[in-house]
Design a protein around this motif. Sequence first.
Motif, PDB file in Angstrom:
ATOM      1  N   VAL A   1     -12.109 -20.990  14.523  1.00 36.39           N
ATOM      2  CA  VAL A   1     -11.669 -19.812  14.252  1.00 36.39           C
ATOM      3  C   VAL A   1     -10.244 -19.687  15.216  1.00 36.39           C
ATOM      4  O   VAL A   1      -9.427 -19.178  14.614  1.00 36.39           O
ATOM      5  N   GLN A   2     -10.395 -19.859  16.457  1.00 37.78           N
ATOM      6  CA  GLN A   2      -9.020 -19.822  17.176  1.00 37.78           C
ATOM      7  C   GLN A   2      -9.301 -20.581  18.672  1.00 37.78           C
ATOM      8  O   GLN A   2     -10.320 -21.062  18.756  1.00 37.78           O
TER       9      GLN A   2
ATOM     10  N   ARG B   1     -24.615 -23.722   9.919  1.00 34.31           N
ATOM     11  CA  ARG B   1     -26.235 -23.625  10.036  1.00 34.31           C
ATOM     12  C   ARG B   1     -26.487 -22.491  10.905  1.00 34.31           C
ATOM     13  O   ARG B   1     -27.556 -21.647  10.542  1.00 34.31           O
ATOM     14  N   ALA B   2     -26.187 -22.447  12.043  1.00 31.36           N
ATOM     15  CA  ALA B   2     -26.265 -21.335  12.962  1.00 31.36           C
ATOM     16  C   ALA B   2     -26.129 -19.761  12.522  1.00 31.36           C
ATOM     17  O   ALA B   2     -26.708 -18.996  13.168  1.00 31.36           O
ATOM     18  N   GLY B   3     -24.874 -19.856  11.985  1.00 27.27           N
ATOM     19  CA  GLY B   3     -24.320 -18.431  11.653  1.00 27.27           C
ATOM     20  C   GLY B   3     -23.799 -17.789  12.825  1.00 27.27           C
ATOM     21  O   GLY B   3     -23.952 -16.424  12.842  1.00 27.27           O
ATOM     22  N   LEU B   4     -23.465 -18.454  13.924  1.00 25.51           N
ATOM     23  CA  LEU B   4     -22.854 -17.649  14.858  1.00 25.51           C
ATOM     24  C   LEU B   4     -21.398 -18.451  15.522  1.00 25.51           C
ATOM     25  O   LEU B   4     -21.394 -19.431  15.042  1.00 25.51           O
ATOM     26  N   THR B   5     -20.771 -17.820  16.441  1.00 26.49           N
ATOM     27  CA  THR B   5     -19.677 -18.295  16.935  1.00 26.49           C
ATOM     28  C   THR B   5     -19.811 -18.435  18.542  1.00 26.49           C
ATOM     29  O   THR B   5     -20.416 -17.734  19.128  1.00 26.49           O
ATOM     30  N   THR B   6     -19.234 -19.595  18.774  1.00 26.53           N
ATOM     31  CA  THR B   6     -19.375 -20.128  20.269  1.00 26.53           C
ATOM     32  C   THR B   6     -18.194 -20.664  20.641  1.00 26.53           C
ATOM     33  O   THR B   6     -17.262 -21.165  19.916  1.00 26.53           O
ATOM     34  N   ASN B   7     -17.806 -20.531  21.847  1.00 26.40           N
ATOM     35  CA  ASN B   7     -16.875 -21.283  22.593  1.00 26.40           C
ATOM     36  C   ASN B   7     -17.032 -22.612  22.959  1.00 26.40           C
ATOM     37  O   ASN B   7     -18.061 -22.850  23.513  1.00 26.40           O
ATOM     38  N   VAL B   8     -16.282 -23.660  22.343  1.00 22.32           N
ATOM     39  CA  VAL B   8     -16.661 -25.049  22.965  1.00 22.32           C
ATOM     40  C   VAL B   8     -15.649 -25.997  23.313  1.00 22.32           C
ATOM     41  O   VAL B   8     -14.320 -25.597  22.975  1.00 22.32           O
ATOM     42  N   ALA B   9     -15.945 -26.835  24.237  1.00 27.17           N
ATOM     43  CA  ALA B   9     -14.999 -27.668  24.817  1.00 27.17           C
ATOM     44  C   ALA B   9     -14.457 -28.504  23.724  1.00 27.17           C
ATOM     45  O   ALA B   9     -15.293 -29.049  22.958  1.00 27.17           O
TER      46      ALA B   9
ATOM     47  N   VAL C   1      -8.718 -18.526  32.034  1.00 28.67           N
ATOM     48  CA  VAL C   1      -7.900 -17.911  33.227  1.00 28.67           C
ATOM     49  C   VAL C   1      -7.542 -19.214  34.045  1.00 28.67           C
ATOM     50  O   VAL C   1      -6.828 -18.970  34.861  1.00 28.67           O
ATOM     51  N   LEU C   2      -8.436 -20.246  33.854  1.00 25.81           N
ATOM     52  CA  LEU C   2      -8.015 -21.400  34.695  1.00 25.81           C
ATOM     53  C   LEU C   2      -7.152 -22.716  34.133  1.00 25.81           C
ATOM     54  O   LEU C   2      -6.743 -23.333  34.568  1.00 25.81           O
ATOM     55  N   GLY C   3      -6.713 -22.100  32.744  1.00 24.38           N
ATOM     56  CA  GLY C   3      -6.029 -23.032  32.045  1.00 24.38           C
ATOM     57  C   GLY C   3      -6.645 -23.961  31.162  1.00 24.38           C
ATOM     58  O   GLY C   3      -6.001 -24.790  30.719  1.00 24.38           O
ATOM     59  N   TYR C   4      -8.217 -23.907  31.009  1.00 21.74           N
ATOM     60  CA  TYR C   4      -8.519 -24.856  30.176  1.00 21.74           C
ATOM     61  C   TYR C   4      -8.649 -24.407  28.701  1.00 21.74           C
ATOM     62  O   TYR C   4      -8.727 -23.245  28.535  1.00 21.74           O
ATOM     63  N   ARG C   5      -8.320 -25.194  28.015  1.00 20.02           N
ATOM     64  CA  ARG C   5      -8.292 -24.971  26.432  1.00 20.02           C
ATOM     65  C   ARG C   5      -9.719 -25.195  25.831  1.00 20.02           C
ATOM     66  O   ARG C   5     -10.279 -26.423  25.906  1.00 20.02           O
ATOM     67  N   THR C   6     -10.312 -24.116  25.387  1.00 22.63           N
ATOM     68  CA  THR C   6     -11.656 -24.409  24.429  1.00 22.63           C
ATOM     69  C   THR C   6     -11.443 -23.575  22.894  1.00 22.63           C
ATOM     70  O   THR C   6     -10.419 -23.266  22.747  1.00 22.63           O
ATOM     71  N   TYR C   7     -12.446 -24.169  22.257  1.00 21.09           N
ATOM     72  CA  TYR C   7     -12.044 -23.582  20.834  1.00 21.09           C
ATOM     73  C   TYR C   7     -13.335 -22.852  20.287  1.00 21.09           C
ATOM     74  O   TYR C   7     -14.639 -22.922  20.593  1.00 21.09           O
ATOM     75  N   GLN C   8     -13.041 -21.581  19.785  1.00 25.27           N
ATOM     76  CA  GLN C   8     -13.866 -20.551  19.192  1.00 25.27           C
ATOM     77  C   GLN C   8     -14.214 -21.096  17.811  1.00 25.27           C
ATOM     78  O   GLN C   8     -13.189 -21.336  17.021  1.00 25.27           O
ATOM     79  N   VAL C   9     -15.571 -21.589  17.545  1.00 21.22           N
ATOM     80  CA  VAL C   9     -15.973 -22.188  16.512  1.00 21.22           C
ATOM     81  C   VAL C   9     -17.087 -21.421  15.529  1.00 21.22           C
ATOM     82  O   VAL C   9     -18.108 -21.066  16.625  1.00 21.22           O
TER      83      VAL C   9
ATOM     84  N   GLY D   1      -9.365 -22.784  11.185  1.00 21.27           N
ATOM     85  CA  GLY D   1      -9.487 -23.619   9.665  1.00 21.27           C
ATOM     86  C   GLY D   1     -10.290 -24.812   9.629  1.00 21.27           C
ATOM     87  O   GLY D   1     -10.317 -25.439   8.739  1.00 21.27           O
ATOM     88  N   ASP D   2      -9.829 -25.695  10.875  1.00 23.16           N
ATOM     89  CA  ASP D   2     -10.240 -27.069  10.923  1.00 23.16           C
ATOM     90  C   ASP D   2     -11.654 -27.052  10.739  1.00 23.16           C
ATOM     91  O   ASP D   2     -12.448 -26.361  11.243  1.00 23.16           O
ATOM     92  N   LEU D   3     -12.280 -28.160   9.793  1.00 21.10           N
ATOM     93  CA  LEU D   3     -13.662 -28.389   9.795  1.00 21.10           C
ATOM     94  C   LEU D   3     -13.834 -29.255  10.809  1.00 21.10           C
ATOM     95  O   LEU D   3     -13.572 -30.476  10.679  1.00 21.10           O
ATOM     96  N   VAL D   4     -15.036 -28.923  11.591  1.00 14.52           N
ATOM     97  CA  VAL D   4     -15.322 -29.761  12.685  1.00 14.52           C
ATOM     98  C   VAL D   4     -16.862 -29.903  12.896  1.00 14.52           C
ATOM     99  O   VAL D   4     -17.672 -29.302  11.995  1.00 14.52           O
ATOM    100  N   TYR D   5     -17.433 -30.959  13.628  1.00 12.87           N
ATOM    101  CA  TYR D   5     -18.753 -31.072  14.018  1.00 12.87           C
ATOM    102  C   TYR D   5     -19.062 -31.135  15.337  1.00 12.87           C
ATOM    103  O   TYR D   5     -18.055 -31.759  15.821  1.00 12.87           O
ATOM    104  N   TYR D   6     -20.128 -30.867  15.993  1.00 13.57           N
ATOM    105  CA  TYR D   6     -20.455 -30.925  17.277  1.00 13.57           C
ATOM    106  C   TYR D   6     -21.048 -32.302  17.702  1.00 13.57           C
ATOM    107  O   TYR D   6     -21.996 -32.795  16.863  1.00 13.57           O
TER     108      TYR D   6
END
Length: 84
Positions: A45-46, A63-71, A51-59, A14-19
């Motif tokens: 989103v979540q 504008r693009a209307g899509l979801t990606t995983n981002v560091a 599997v290597l223990g790195y934390r990423t965020y699904q956003v 739910g956090d609002l972020v920018y790239y």
Amino acid sequence: MDDPLDFMSELRPGDLVYYAEYYYYPGMTSSIRDDIIDGDMGIVVQEIVTVLGYRTYQVWWVRAGLTTNVARANLKLAYTIKPN
């Protein structure tokens, strides 16, 4: 000056972020996609732990209307958290 909490704290769904693009070398960006550009707004989103223990965020990107995983290093809160 940027508040370190804007880009160092953990994010929650739910956090609002920018790239925030990171330029490793002049002309070379950190983005592997052309759909997401510097300054794009998105909603977390979540949290994903790889599997290597790195934390990423699904956003979900507005504008693009899509979801990606981002560091986390490429995400900045779109607002400042005020201490109580």
